[in-house]
Design a protein around this motif. Structure first.
Motif, PDB file in Angstrom:
ATOM      1  N   TRP A   1     -50.332   1.241  36.445  1.00  6.55           N
ATOM      2  CA  TRP A   1     -49.739   2.648  36.389  1.00  6.55           C
ATOM      3  C   TRP A   1     -48.949   2.531  35.019  1.00  6.55           C
ATOM      4  O   TRP A   1     -48.756   3.482  34.282  1.00  6.55           O
ATOM      5  CB  TRP A   1     -48.707   2.538  37.672  1.00  6.55           C
ATOM      6  N   GLU A   2     -47.870   1.410  34.730  1.00  5.88           N
ATOM      7  CA  GLU A   2     -47.389   1.424  33.603  1.00  5.88           C
ATOM      8  C   GLU A   2     -48.170   1.615  32.391  1.00  5.88           C
ATOM      9  O   GLU A   2     -47.959   2.061  31.394  1.00  5.88           O
ATOM     10  CB  GLU A   2     -46.610   0.091  33.294  1.00  5.88           C
ATOM     11  N   GLU A   3     -49.382   0.974  32.423  1.00  8.27           N
ATOM     12  CA  GLU A   3     -50.486   1.156  31.299  1.00  8.27           C
ATOM     13  C   GLU A   3     -50.724   2.467  30.953  1.00  8.27           C
ATOM     14  O   GLU A   3     -50.903   3.032  30.055  1.00  8.27           O
ATOM     15  CB  GLU A   3     -51.775   0.150  31.557  1.00  8.27           C
ATOM     16  N   LEU A   4     -51.187   3.229  32.074  1.00  4.95           N
ATOM     17  CA  LEU A   4     -51.720   4.589  31.902  1.00  4.95           C
ATOM     18  C   LEU A   4     -50.650   5.637  31.811  1.00  4.95           C
ATOM     19  O   LEU A   4     -51.119   6.394  30.938  1.00  4.95           O
ATOM     20  CB  LEU A   4     -52.555   4.940  33.434  1.00  4.95           C
ATOM     21  N   PHE A   5     -49.456   5.518  32.279  1.00  2.62           N
ATOM     22  CA  PHE A   5     -48.427   6.471  32.055  1.00  2.62           C
ATOM     23  C   PHE A   5     -47.807   6.150  30.801  1.00  2.62           C
ATOM     24  O   PHE A   5     -46.970   7.040  30.385  1.00  2.62           O
ATOM     25  CB  PHE A   5     -47.453   6.415  33.340  1.00  2.62           C
ATOM     26  N   GLY A   6     -47.612   4.838  30.350  1.00  4.44           N
ATOM     27  CA  GLY A   6     -46.707   4.450  29.385  1.00  4.44           C
ATOM     28  C   GLY A   6     -45.308   4.537  29.574  1.00  4.44           C
ATOM     29  O   GLY A   6     -44.583   4.736  28.673  1.00  4.44           O
ATOM     30  N   ILE A   7     -44.965   3.928  30.702  1.00  4.03           N
ATOM     31  CA  ILE A   7     -43.753   3.834  31.266  1.00  4.03           C
ATOM     32  C   ILE A   7     -43.468   2.668  31.758  1.00  4.03           C
ATOM     33  O   ILE A   7     -44.464   2.212  32.530  1.00  4.03           O
ATOM     34  CB  ILE A   7     -43.408   5.202  32.276  1.00  4.03           C
ATOM     35  N   ALA A   8     -42.325   2.204  31.415  1.00  2.00           N
ATOM     36  CA  ALA A   8     -42.106   0.768  32.414  1.00  2.00           C
ATOM     37  C   ALA A   8     -40.500   0.713  32.439  1.00  2.00           C
ATOM     38  O   ALA A   8     -39.583   1.136  31.597  1.00  2.00           O
ATOM     39  CB  ALA A   8     -42.564  -0.253  31.838  1.00  2.00           C
ATOM     40  N   PRO A   9     -39.994   0.276  33.837  1.00  4.73           N
ATOM     41  CA  PRO A   9     -41.001  -0.284  34.699  1.00  4.73           C
ATOM     42  C   PRO A   9     -41.101   0.955  35.735  1.00  4.73           C
ATOM     43  O   PRO A   9     -40.335   1.718  35.812  1.00  4.73           O
ATOM     44  CB  PRO A   9     -40.020  -1.123  35.371  1.00  4.73           C
TER      45      PRO A   9
END
Length: 487
Positions: A391-399
């Motif tokens: 999810w973090e990879e595809l949304f570009g959001i972490a955490p």
């Protein structure tokens, strides 16, 4: 075959790996030699990847579709007569409100507008001003209310709001004999084919198709049929478009109806024309609808920017309408831009090209958005950790936490398909493309993957125990047998 023709185009736009085409063949006479046709069909199949999406054979002649640019004359003779009565079969969607405004203000017309069932029509026109609420998601309806409420009191007197079944002319007789009828398209939701069900597609297309047939039948039987029926469609019937199967198929059907009405075999009825409008015509009626409801993989701000650049004022579209109703053409495409270029532009926007735009973020990721409805909850096992990383990879959001919502984070249908594709590859779990909408959090998605892999969670076991608790051994065995389990 018309809806099938546009369907194969949209299918290829949404999945470049699928190659499909439609070939129209007239059944041959018994005993006629058909070997040449078999060879030709095999050749078409081999050329399908780069050939025409629609081909027709009549005898040994091969036909493909082409377009001819026509400049319509400025002179008179239009079937659009000032001061006459007209019917618009959808008064709020599909440019119906813009058309009603034009007819009343420019042609001093009397107009009956059919109001869709989901929108409660006021008893008096005063009810349109300061309307307290518009149905959720009905921004287009709200825009129509605003446009029609802007008419003067005298102009409103020439408008008749009715809610009636397709083909029912009883409430419209107060206007007197109809000069013309505009069958305007209804509301379309759009969406990728992978996320559509046959029922959802029919729910979108059938009202347009069945409505057109019902109105044509009623008008043909009327004591004084109108001079014309205009079937309103979009250039999407020819260009296709990512996520636009329903409106493209509906337009293709209306195109076929217009051709049928113009054929020598058709009974004498009102002149029928299918007008396929560039989505930027009529103040950008279709683009505005997409901006209000959201479009696949495109942000509303981008759509509004293109509307400002390419939108055609309703008055200019109205002049095109007046001219095309003076012509004998049963099919007309109205576009301020080059149609082959529009088709090429639509073909260039594929699911793959949009996937590239939302490719996994390899660089620095944005921080966790403020204002999420759920607090951060860290992964509790390896599967949830792997899903969180995806999810973090595809949304570009972490955490991202396991209780965060896919939809609240801005997930859309293209991203859902991309994510499900990655899950199938990384977890070897065959999930449907609707998985992200059925299980919109990492925690729920992890359970769904477990079930797809045949695992039984603690929750499943607890539910099973609760089910059989209190049953006799025989009843429990029978119940478990029905569920495909064994003691």
């Amino acid at each position: 075959t018309a809806p099938r023709t546009v369907a194969v185009k949209v299918i290829h736009q949404e999945s470049a790996r699928l190659t499909c085409s439609t070939i129209d063949v007239v059944p041959s006479t018994p005993g006629e030699e058909n070997e040449w046709l078999i060879d030709q069909l095999l050749a078409e199949a081999a050329l399908a990847a780069g050939g025409e999406a629609a081909v027709a054979f009549r005898g040994r002649r091969r036909w493909v579709r082409s377009f001819e640019r026509v400049r319509l004359a400025e002179g008179g003779g239009s079937r659009l007569v000032p001061g006459a009565a007209y019917l618009i079969t959808d008064g709020v969607h599909g440019g119906g409100a813009a058309l009603a405004e034009l007819l009343v203000r420019t042609f001093d017309a009397r107009v009956a507008l059919v109001v869709p069932p989901q929108f409660p029509p006021p008893e008096r026109w005063d009810g349109w001003e300061g309307l307290p609420a518009v149905p959720p998601g009905a921004d287009v309806i709200g825009a129509a209310v605003k446009r029609l409420s802007g008419l003067s009191g005298e102009e409103r007197e020439r408008l008749l709001l009715v809610r009636t079944a397709p083909g029912d002319l009883s409430q419209i007789r107060a206007l007197g004999p109809l000069q013309g009828v505009f069958h305007t398209a209804g509301a379309f939701t759009g969406g990728l084919i992978q996320l559509k069900t046959p029922e959802a597609l029919r729910a979108a297309v059938d009202p347009v198709a069945e409505g057109a047939e019902a109105w044509l039948a009623a008008l043909a039987a009327a004591p004084q049929p109108p001079a014309f029926v205009l079937l309103t469609s979009s250039t999407l019937a020819y260009t296709g478009g990512l996520g636009q199967l329903d409106i493209a198929a509906a337009g293709a059907f209306l195109d076929a109806v217009a051709r049928r009405q113009a054929s020598p075999a058709a009974d004498n009825g009102p002149f029928t024309v299918a007008a396929h409008w560039d989505p930027y015509q009529w103040d950008g009626w279709l683009i505005a609808a997409a901006a209000a409801g959201g479009a696949v993989g495109v942000q509303p701000e981008e759509l509004q920017k293109s509307l400002a650049a390419f939108g055609v004022p309703a008055g200019r579209s109205g002049e095109a309408l007046r001219r095309l109703l003076a012509a004998p053409l049963p099919q007309v495409v109205v576009a301020a831009r080059d149609l082959p270029a529009l088709i090429a532009e639509a073909d260039a926007v594929t699911a793959e090209s949009l996937f590239a735009q939302i490719a996994p973020h390899r660089g620095e990721k944005a921080g966790r958005p403020a204002g999420l409805s759920t607090p951060y909850t860290e992964p509790r096992d390896e599967r949830e950790s792997r899903l969180a990383a995806l999810w973090e990879e595809l949304f570009g959001i972490a955490p991202l936490g396991v209780e965060d919502s896919f939809l609240e984070l801005g997930g859309h249908s293209l991203l859902a398909i991309q994510m499900v594709t990655q899950i199938r590859s990384r977890f070897d779990a065959d999930l449907p493309v609707t998985a992200l909408f059925e299980a919109p959090t990492i925690a729920e998605l992890s359970k769904l993957i477990g079930r797809a892999l045949g695992e039984e969670s603690e929750e499943d076991l607890a539910a099973l125990l609760a089910l059989v608790e209190g049953l006799s051994p025989e009843e429990a065995e029978r119940k478990l047998a029905e569920m495909g389990a064994t003691l």
